[in-house]
Design a protein around this motif. Structure first.
Motif, short mmCIF file in Angstrom:
data_model
loop_
_atom_site.label_atom_id
_atom_site.label_comp_id
_atom_site.label_asym_id
_atom_site.label_seq_id
_atom_site.Cartn_x
_atom_site.Cartn_y
_atom_site.Cartn_z
N LEU A 60 -11.39 -9.31 -17.26
CA LEU A 60 -11.55 -10.19 -18.40
C LEU A 60 -11.72 -9.38 -19.68
CD1 LEU A 60 -11.97 -12.93 -19.77
CD2 LEU A 60 -14.38 -12.81 -19.12
N ASP A 61 -12.49 -8.32 -19.61
CA ASP A 61 -12.68 -7.49 -20.79
C ASP A 61 -11.36 -6.88 -21.24
OD1 ASP A 61 -14.38 -5.95 -22.72
OD2 ASP A 61 -13.52 -4.30 -21.58
N SER A 62 -10.55 -6.44 -20.28
CA SER A 62 -9.25 -5.89 -20.62
C SER A 62 -8.37 -6.94 -21.27
CB SER A 62 -8.58 -5.35 -19.35
OG SER A 62 -7.29 -4.87 -19.62
N PHE A 63 -8.43 -8.17 -20.76
CA PHE A 63 -7.67 -9.28 -21.35
C PHE A 63 -8.10 -9.52 -22.79
CE2 PHE A 63 -8.06 -13.82 -22.42
CZ PHE A 63 -6.72 -14.18 -22.45
N LEU A 64 -9.40 -9.55 -23.03
CA LEU A 64 -9.91 -9.79 -24.38
C LEU A 64 -9.53 -8.66 -25.33
CD1 LEU A 64 -13.50 -11.05 -23.45
CD2 LEU A 64 -11.59 -12.45 -24.28
N LYS A 65 -9.57 -7.45 -24.83
CA LYS A 65 -9.25 -6.31 -25.68
C LYS A 65 -7.77 -6.30 -26.05
CE LYS A 65 -10.29 -1.38 -26.07
NZ LYS A 65 -10.88 -0.21 -25.36
N TYR B 169 -9.95 -18.84 -14.99
CA TYR B 169 -10.39 -17.85 -13.99
C TYR B 169 -9.26 -17.71 -12.97
CZ TYR B 169 -13.65 -15.32 -10.97
OH TYR B 169 -14.28 -14.35 -10.23
N PRO B 170 -8.42 -16.66 -13.03
CA PRO B 170 -8.45 -15.50 -13.94
C PRO B 170 -7.94 -15.87 -15.33
CG PRO B 170 -6.55 -15.36 -12.52
CD PRO B 170 -7.34 -16.55 -12.03
N PRO B 171 -8.21 -15.02 -16.33
CA PRO B 171 -7.89 -15.38 -17.72
C PRO B 171 -6.39 -15.38 -18.00
CG PRO B 171 -8.67 -13.12 -17.61
CD PRO B 171 -8.85 -13.70 -16.24
N ARG B 172 -5.95 -16.43 -18.73
CA ARG B 172 -4.57 -16.48 -19.20
C ARG B 172 -4.49 -16.91 -20.66
NH1 ARG B 172 -0.45 -19.47 -15.47
NH2 ARG B 172 0.91 -18.45 -16.99
N THR B 173 -5.37 -17.79 -21.07
CA THR B 173 -5.43 -18.21 -22.47
C THR B 173 -6.88 -18.21 -22.93
OG1 THR B 173 -5.60 -20.55 -21.87
CG2 THR B 173 -3.38 -19.68 -22.27
N LEU B 174 -7.08 -17.95 -24.20
CA LEU B 174 -8.42 -17.98 -24.78
C LEU B 174 -8.48 -19.13 -25.77
CD1 LEU B 174 -11.17 -16.48 -24.87
CD2 LEU B 174 -10.29 -15.22 -26.83
N THR B 175 -9.38 -20.07 -25.54
CA THR B 175 -9.45 -21.29 -26.33
C THR B 175 -10.82 -21.42 -26.97
OG1 THR B 175 -7.97 -22.32 -24.73
CG2 THR B 175 -9.08 -23.78 -26.29
N SER C 171 -2.38 -22.05 -15.48
CA SER C 171 -3.22 -21.67 -14.37
C SER C 171 -3.61 -22.89 -13.57
CB SER C 171 -4.49 -20.98 -14.91
OG SER C 171 -5.45 -20.90 -13.90
N ALA C 172 -3.54 -22.78 -12.26
CA ALA C 172 -3.89 -23.93 -11.43
C ALA C 172 -5.37 -24.22 -11.43
CB ALA C 172 -3.43 -23.68 -9.98
N SER C 173 -6.15 -23.26 -11.90
CA SER C 173 -7.60 -23.49 -11.93
C SER C 173 -8.06 -24.13 -13.23
CB SER C 173 -8.35 -22.16 -11.75
OG SER C 173 -8.13 -21.35 -12.88
N VAL D 26 -10.03 -26.56 -29.90
CA VAL D 26 -9.47 -26.37 -31.24
C VAL D 26 -8.38 -25.32 -31.27
CG1 VAL D 26 -10.03 -25.69 -33.58
CG2 VAL D 26 -11.63 -27.08 -32.28
N ARG D 27 -8.67 -24.11 -30.87
CA ARG D 27 -7.76 -23.01 -31.10
C ARG D 27 -7.39 -22.34 -29.79
NH1 ARG D 27 -10.14 -18.76 -34.91
NH2 ARG D 27 -10.35 -20.62 -36.17
N VAL D 28 -6.14 -22.01 -29.63
CA VAL D 28 -5.66 -21.43 -28.39
C VAL D 28 -5.05 -20.08 -28.68
CG1 VAL D 28 -4.12 -21.70 -26.43
CG2 VAL D 28 -5.14 -23.72 -27.47
N ILE D 29 -5.37 -19.10 -27.86
CA ILE D 29 -4.67 -17.82 -27.93
C ILE D 29 -3.99 -17.62 -26.59
CG2 ILE D 29 -6.84 -16.63 -27.41
CD1 ILE D 29 -5.67 -14.17 -28.69
N ARG D 30 -2.68 -17.55 -26.58
CA ARG D 30 -1.93 -17.50 -25.33
C ARG D 30 -1.22 -16.15 -25.24
NH1 ARG D 30 -0.11 -21.89 -22.57
NH2 ARG D 30 -0.26 -23.21 -24.42
N PRO D 31 -1.63 -15.30 -24.31
CA PRO D 31 -0.97 -14.00 -24.18
C PRO D 31 0.39 -14.17 -23.51
CG PRO D 31 -2.61 -14.27 -22.47
CD PRO D 31 -2.72 -15.48 -23.37
#
Length: 564
Positions: free
Chosen positions: A17-22, A65-71, A168-170, A180-185
């Motif tokens: 998760l930290d790697s995803f955020l970075k 979980y696991p991370p795919r988008t940050l909202t 993500s299925a989860s 409000v806001r989505v960040i999609r890698p």
């Protein structure tokens, strides 16, 4: 969690998760992330989903979980209450049910209420996601029961579901979260060097800007929101941390308190932004900050420094710390400067047995203000707790005992020192407020750290021969502020001081029998006849972020003070 020397966030629980955020946030945003923790999430549109909660110093985010988008879920400016709920959730079983910490966050939103909408129902035709192999399960995740169209389904919260081409299925589609806001890698292979990422904007807190490529999602969200007429209403987010050592609640409380204080104080200096404590300096590297901090520390610790030079260097340190959380974290990585400030406070205030000079009060006030600043937004710095807990809190005890002075009545001081003494007592209350926040955090840590709890802090202070007069001064200031409805509204700084004083008085009533008894026996009439919630509502402007939390504190104090 901890941070490396370069300021990178490391999570013992989830390095992925930290790697995803970075990878997917700008550095200025990433370095302001305080904590992240997995938990079960329930909201108007999400029903018992195992997700990660990510906290920055201004916002709460959710990711799968696991991370795919940050909202973004909401900013702390919209939060009205953060509380622990004492219940046993029926969707957990066995030990997990007993260990669970249920956190309820009440916040204001202008989104329309969603009725009868459960994202799980949309998977009716597709069936359940395939379970992951046992080797991919995490041992700390419980099992919960969902009901889809009346059929009970057992699913481990730690299982990683089979991936789908769309989401993500989860977790539901980010649009269905109603956030409000989505960040999609990128959904492809790991991002090559030099490839563009989708950063959150650190300079536009509430503009709702999002990366290119998901404008259609945002436009649908904005269109749906505008149709509601923009009327604000309260909503709730429920977080279930399945661990008795979870610090999510503590991080939420601390982040919220820091945010409302900083944002309220920023209103104080709107005519002159350069003097604002919360003003952000142009970004400089961690290495450059460490170099400048090292130079300043060496100058402060040099032998034979004059009082004038010490005062000027402390002013420089306080101002820099107000504007740089990196510097505040560096402060706790070595004990030298902290020990020096505690020793300076001891020598300034207790060398003349209460006969304070103007110079001593000025230096002591600046020292206390500097210490208070160093506590803000540094609870994720592990070296801070290690330093304060060393030798069973020896340094913390020295600081607590040094800050309480014998003459706590400015009216009985010489004319030229009365105002300076008031300023010192205000600063001491702010420092004690920060220590009480630390105490609330330590109360829920491992048993070995419990001696740094709120009870321990007040237990150290209560026998001090001048503690009662110190608390009495703080009570009289609260009564003075809230007893005359004809006075004008409080300034931002006055509002913050009122909030901090109320937190101190509430802690005394809740955690120390002797102090609570003193307050009830000596100030009962003041609280009965002079302190009115209606007066507080008139004095606290509704646009101050700190006003509503302060009103809640006053209501709690009145309840505890008058009805026991």
């Amino acid at each position: 969690m901890a941070r490396t020397g370069s300021g990178a966030l490391l999570s013992r629980r989830n390095v992925k998760l930290d790697s995803f955020l970075k990878r997917n946030t700008e550095r200025a945003v990433y370095e302001r992330i305080r904590a992240h923790e997995p938990c079960v999430v329930i909201s108007e549109t999400v029903n018992k989903v195992y997700m990660h909660v990510v906290l920055s110093d201004e916002r709460v985010y959710l990711t799968e979980y696991p991370p795919r988008t940050l909202t973004e879920a909401f900013s702390f400016g919209r939060v009205r209450e953060v509380e622990l709920v004492n219940d046993l959730p029926d969707f957990l079983h066995g030990k997990n049910r007993e260990l669970c910490q249920h956190i309820r966050i009440t916040y204001v939103t202008d989104k329309p209420a969603v009725r009868g909408r459960d994202w799980l129902r949309r998977d009716k035709r597709a069936g359940l996601p395939a379970a992951a192999p046992p080797s991919r399960r995490t041992s700390h995740c419980p099992t919960i029961t969902h009901t889809i169209e009346g059929l009970p389904v057992q699913r481990s919260l730690g299982e990683l579901p089979a991936s789908t081409p769309t989401r993500s299925a989860s977790c539901p589609d980010p649009e269905s979260l109603g956030l409000v806001r989505v960040i999609r890698p990128p959904s492809t292979a790991p991002t090559p060097a030099g490839s563009p990422t989708f950063p959150l904007s650190p300079t536009s807190p509430d503009t709702g800007q999002v990366p290119r490529g998901i404008g259609s999602v945002l436009s649908r969200l904005l269109k749906r929101d505008s149709s509601s007429g923009g009327e604000e209403r309260e909503a709730e987010l429920h977080l279930y941390a399945v661990s008795d050592t979870s610090r999510l609640y503590l991080h939420l409380q601390s982040s919220w308190s820091s945010f409302i204080i900083k944002s309220t104080l920023s209103l104080e200096c709107s005519p002159s932004p350069d003097s604002c404590p919360g003003k952000q300096l142009p970004a400089i590297s961690w290495e450059r900050t460490a170099h400048l901090f090292g130079q300043l520390s060496c100058e402060l610790l040099q032998e034979g420094i004059s009082v004038e030079s010490l005062y000027l260097l402390l002013q420089e340190l306080r101002t820099a710390a107000q504007r740089s959380v990196a510097l505040r974290r560096l402060f706790w990585r070595s004990s030298e400067l902290f020990v020096f400030l505690v020793q300076t406070l001891e020598e300034s205030l207790h060398s003349l047995n209460g006969g304070y000079t103007a110079d001593q009060l000025l230096l002591s006030t600046l020292t206390v203000q500097t210490l208070a600043v160093m506590f803000r937004e540094t609870e994720v710095e592990p070296s801070r707790l290690n330093l304060l807990a060393a030798k069973k809190g020896a340094l913390a005890s020295r600081m607590l005992l040094a800050m309480i002075i014998c003459n706590a009545d400015p009216q009985r001081s010489p004319v030229d020192c009365g105002a300076l003494l008031s300023e010192y007592l205000d600063a001491a209350c702010s420092l004690l407020f920060e220590l009480l926040l630390l105490g609330h955090n330590a109360s829920r840590c491992s048993p070995a750290d419990n001696f740094l709890s709120v009870g321990w802090i007040l237990g150290v202070l209560q026998p001090h021969p001048h503690m009662l007069s110190f608390v009495g001064y703080q009570v009289r200031q609260v009564v003075l502020v809230l007893s005359d409805p004809q006075d004008s509204s409080l300034s931002p700084l006055q509002s913050v001081l009122l909030f901090q004083r109320c937190r101190l008085l509430l802690a005394c009533l809740q955690y120390n029998k002797q102090l609570a008894q003193h307050l009830r026996s000596h100030f009962r009439e003041e609280f009965m006849y002079f302190v009115k919630l209606s007066c507080a509502e008139q004095k606290l402007p509704p646009h101050y972020p700190i006003s509503q939390p302060t009103l809640q504190l006053i209501e709690q104090i009145l309840s505890l003070h008058l009805h026991r």
